[in-house]
Design an enzyme around this catalytic site. Structure first.
Site, PDB file in Angstrom:
ATOM      1  N   GLU A 182       0.906  -1.120  -0.071  1.00 11.43           N
ATOM      2  CA  GLU A 182      -0.088   0.161   0.110  1.00 11.43           C
ATOM      3  C   GLU A 182       0.829   1.145  -0.079  1.00 11.43           C
ATOM      4  O   GLU A 182       0.571   2.268   0.783  1.00 11.43           O
ATOM      5  CB  GLU A 182      -1.006   0.028   1.271  1.00 11.43           C
TER       6      GLU A 182
ATOM      7  N   GLU B  87      -5.686  -9.132   0.321  1.00 13.09           N
ATOM      8  CA  GLU B  87      -6.164  -8.870   1.642  1.00 13.09           C
ATOM      9  C   GLU B  87      -7.634  -8.470   1.906  1.00 13.09           C
ATOM     10  O   GLU B  87      -8.219  -7.867   1.116  1.00 13.09           O
ATOM     11  CB  GLU B  87      -5.368  -8.029   2.460  1.00 13.09           C
TER      12      GLU B  87
END
Length: 506
Positions: free
Chosen positions: A128, A275
Site C-alpha cells: 500500500e 487482503e
C-alpha cells in the site's frame, strides 16, 4: 463506497498465506482459483516456522505470502509443496528503488538462495505504498523493474512475478463501478506501473475490506450486502451505466478496479485480492465485529471464489483472494478488532469454525469436513476393549491394519487400537450422529490422530493403509444384543465454542 486504507501499512513482521491461484484473461485463464490467508506475527507466543507450516498443511493451504523474506520461514517451507509470495517491506523500498545492485543483492539473498526447494512464485514490492508511504511513490515502479531485472538475470522471471499490493482507497467514486477511476494524483505512477504488469504478465494486487466500507457508510450499505448474504432483486445494487447487478461489496470493489484500469486503457491485467477479512470481535463502537459475521463473510467468500463465480463485469473469471489472517494478533495496538482478525489462536486452535461444505477441503477447521472419532482419555479399559471388539466385529471395520507388523499395530495399546477402529467406523457411517459414542468411551476431535505410516481415514476416503474401507457396515439396531456397545443414540456434540466462530472481511 469509500474504501479505507489497509490497517497494516508496512506489515514488515507479518506472513501472508495463500492458497491455489487463478489469474485472469489469456495469460492465466487455465489456472484454478485460490483462497489464501495472512499470518501476522504481533503475537505474545509466536509459533515457530515449523509450527506455522504444520498448520498450513493441516488446513490444506497450498499458497503463502510472507510480508518479508524471513529466511527461517522460507527454509521451513522448503519441499512443502506450498507456493510462496515474498515481500519487500516498505522500509527497504527506497534503497531498492534507487539502486539496481541493491535489488540484485536482495534477489540473490532472498530468492536465489531458496529456490527451487522453496517454491517462490511472486515478489510483492512494498505494501500500500501510495497510501501508506506516498513519499516513496516515485521509486515504486523502478524498484519493481530492478527486482524483475534481477529475476531475469537469474532466469527466474517466468516463474516469479513482481507486483505491489494497493489499498482500495486509491480508487475514487467506486460505485457505480463503471464510473470508478484511480486517484488522478497517482496517474504518473499507475500508468507505468500498469504497463509493467501488462508487459511482464503480472497482476494488480488489491486489498479489499467490505467491513470498513460497511462501517463507514453510516447505514447506507446493508450488512447483508457486505457479508455476501442473498439479497432480493430489489435490494441489489445496480450500475445504471452497465445495468450490472451487484449482490455484494467485494464484487463491486473488484469491478471498480477493472473499470479504473480500463479508464487508463489497460484491459488485460488481472486482479488478485491480497487482503480481505472480517474481525470476530470488536469494542462497543464495532457491534458487527462478531464471530457470526466473521464466519458468514469468510465462508461465503471462499465459496464465491472457489466456485468460479467471478464478478458481474467478468462472470466466470475467478478472483483469487487472500484472507487476513491466520492468527489473532494479541499485541497489535488499537481497537479490540485489530487483535481479532485471525482464524486461529497462537496455539493453532480454531477461533471459530468455517462452514465450507461443498467447497472441498480447504481450511479443514470446518468440522463438517474434518473430524475424527478417538478414544476418550482415562476411561475404563474394559469398556474400551468392548468397543474395539464391537467395531472390529459387528461394526464391520477392517481391523487388519492393527495386526502385528501392520501400519497401525504400534503403539500396541487398547486406546490406540480403539481409536483406529472407532474412527474408521465413524467415517464408514459418514460421520452420522451417534456414530462416535461407543458407550461413552469415544469423543470427536478435529486433531488428526494419524501417526507414522498409520493413516486415518477422512470423509470421502476409500483406501486406508492399503485396505479398502467397508462402506456397507451398518450400526446394530437398538434391539440387537450388542446394542449396549453400539455408538448410537448418545452423540456428544463437538465443543460449542468451535462451532460459534465465524469469518470476516477486512
Amino acid at each position: 463506497m469509500a474504501i479505507l486504507p489497509m490497517k497494516h501499512p508496512s506489515m514488515a513482521a507479518s506472513i501472508f498465506v495463500l492458497l491455489g491461484a487463478a489469474v485472469f484473461f489469456l495469460a492465466s485463464a487455465d489456472e484454478n482459483p485460490f483462497i489464501g490467508i495472512n499470518i501476522g506475527t504481533d503475537i505474545s507466543n509466536v509459533p515457530n516456522p515449523t509450527q506455522v507450516v504444520a498448520l498450513l498443511k493441516s488446513q490444506n493451504i497450498g499458497h503463502v505470502r510472507l510480508f518479508d523474506a524471513d529466511s527461517a520461514m522460507l527454509l521451513a517451507l522448503a519441499n512443502s509443496g506450498i507456493q510462496v509470495i515474498v515481500s519487500i517491506p516498505n522500509d527497504q523500498l527506497l534503497g531498492i528503488g534507487q539502486s539496481n545492485s541493491t535489488a540484485a543483492n536482495w534477489v540473490a539473498r532472498n530468492i536465489v538462495a531458496h529456490v527451487p526447494a522453496t517454491n517462490i512464485t511472486a515478489v510483492a514490492v512494498g505494501s500500500e505504498v501510495l497510501s501508506a508511504i506516498p513519499n516513496a511513490a516515485p521509486v515504486l515502479v523502478s524498484a519493481m523493474k530492478f527486482i524483475h531485472a534481477a529475476l531475469v538475470a537469474a532466469n527466474l522471471d517466468s516463474q516469479i512475478k513482481v507486483s505491489t499490493p494497493h489499498s482500495s482507497s486509491i480508487i475514487l467514486d467506486s460505485f457505480p463501478p463503471s464510473q470508478a477511476f484511480f486517484n488522478k494524483t497517482w496517474d504518473p505512477v499507475m500508468v507505468p506501473l500498469l504497463k509493467f504488469l501488462q508487459s511482464t504478465g503480472s497482476y494488480l494486487m488489491l486489498n479489499v475490506y467490505p467491513y470498513y466500507d460497511y462501517m463507514q457508510s453510516n447505514g447506507v450499505i446493508p450488512l447483508d450486502y457486505a457479508l455476501f448474504r442473498p439479497l432480493p432483486p430489489n435490494k441489489e445494487a445496480v450500475d445504471a451505466n452497465t445495468l450490472l447487478h451487484y449482490t455484494n461489496v467485494f464484487d463491486a470493489v473488484v469491478d471498480a478496479a477493472y473499470f479504473s484500469m480500463s479508464y487508463l486503457n489497460f484491459t488485460n491485467v488481472p486482479v488478485i485480492v491480497t487482503e480481505t477479512g472480517w474481525p470476530s470481535k470488536g469494542d462497543l463502537s464495532e457491534p458487527d465485529a462478531t464471530i457470526d459475521n466473521a464466519d458468514t463473510y469468510n465462508s461465503n467468500l471462499i465459496r464465491h471464489v472457489l466456485n468460479n463465480t467471478g464478478t458481474p463485469k467478468h462472470p466466470g473469471i475467478a478472483v483469487s483472494t487472500f484472507i487476513y489472517e491466520l492468527y489473532n494478533e494479541d499485541l497489535r495496538p488499537g481497537s479490540i478488532s485489530e487483535k481479532n482478525w485471525g482464524l486461529f489462536d497462537a496455539s493453532g486452535a480454531p477461533v471459530y469454525t468455517l462452514h465450507l461444505t461443498g467447497s472441498g477441503t480447504v481450511f479443514a477447521n470446518d468440522t463438517t469436513n474434518q473430524t475424527y472419532c478417538v478414544a476418550e482419555d482415562g476411561v475404563d479399559q474394559k469398556l474400551l476393549q468392548a468397543g474395539l471388539d464391537w467395531a472390529c466385529g459387528p461394526g464391520k471395520v477392517d481391523c487388519s491394519p492393527l495386526l502385528q507388523g501392520q501400519p497401525c499395530y504400534e503403539p500396541d495399546t487398547v486406546a490406540a487400537h480403539a481409536t483406529y477402529a472407532f474412527d474408521t467406523y465413524y467415517h464408514q457411517t459418514g460421520m452420522a450422529p451417534g456414530s462416535c459414542y461407543f458407550n461413552g468411551v469415544a469423543t470427536i476431535t478435529t486433531t488428526n490422530p494419524s501417526h507414522g505410516s498409520c493413516i486415518f481415514p477422512v470423509s470421502g476416503s476409500g483406501d486406508v493403509n492399503g485396505t479398502a474401507a467397508n462402506s456397507t457396515a451398518q450400526a446394530p439396531s437398538l434391539n440387537s444384543t450388542t446394542s449396549s456397545l453400539a455408538p448410537l443414540q448418545h452423540y456428544q456434540a463437538f465443543p460449542v465454542i468451535l462451532d460459534q466462530a465465524k469469518h470476516w472481511t477486512m
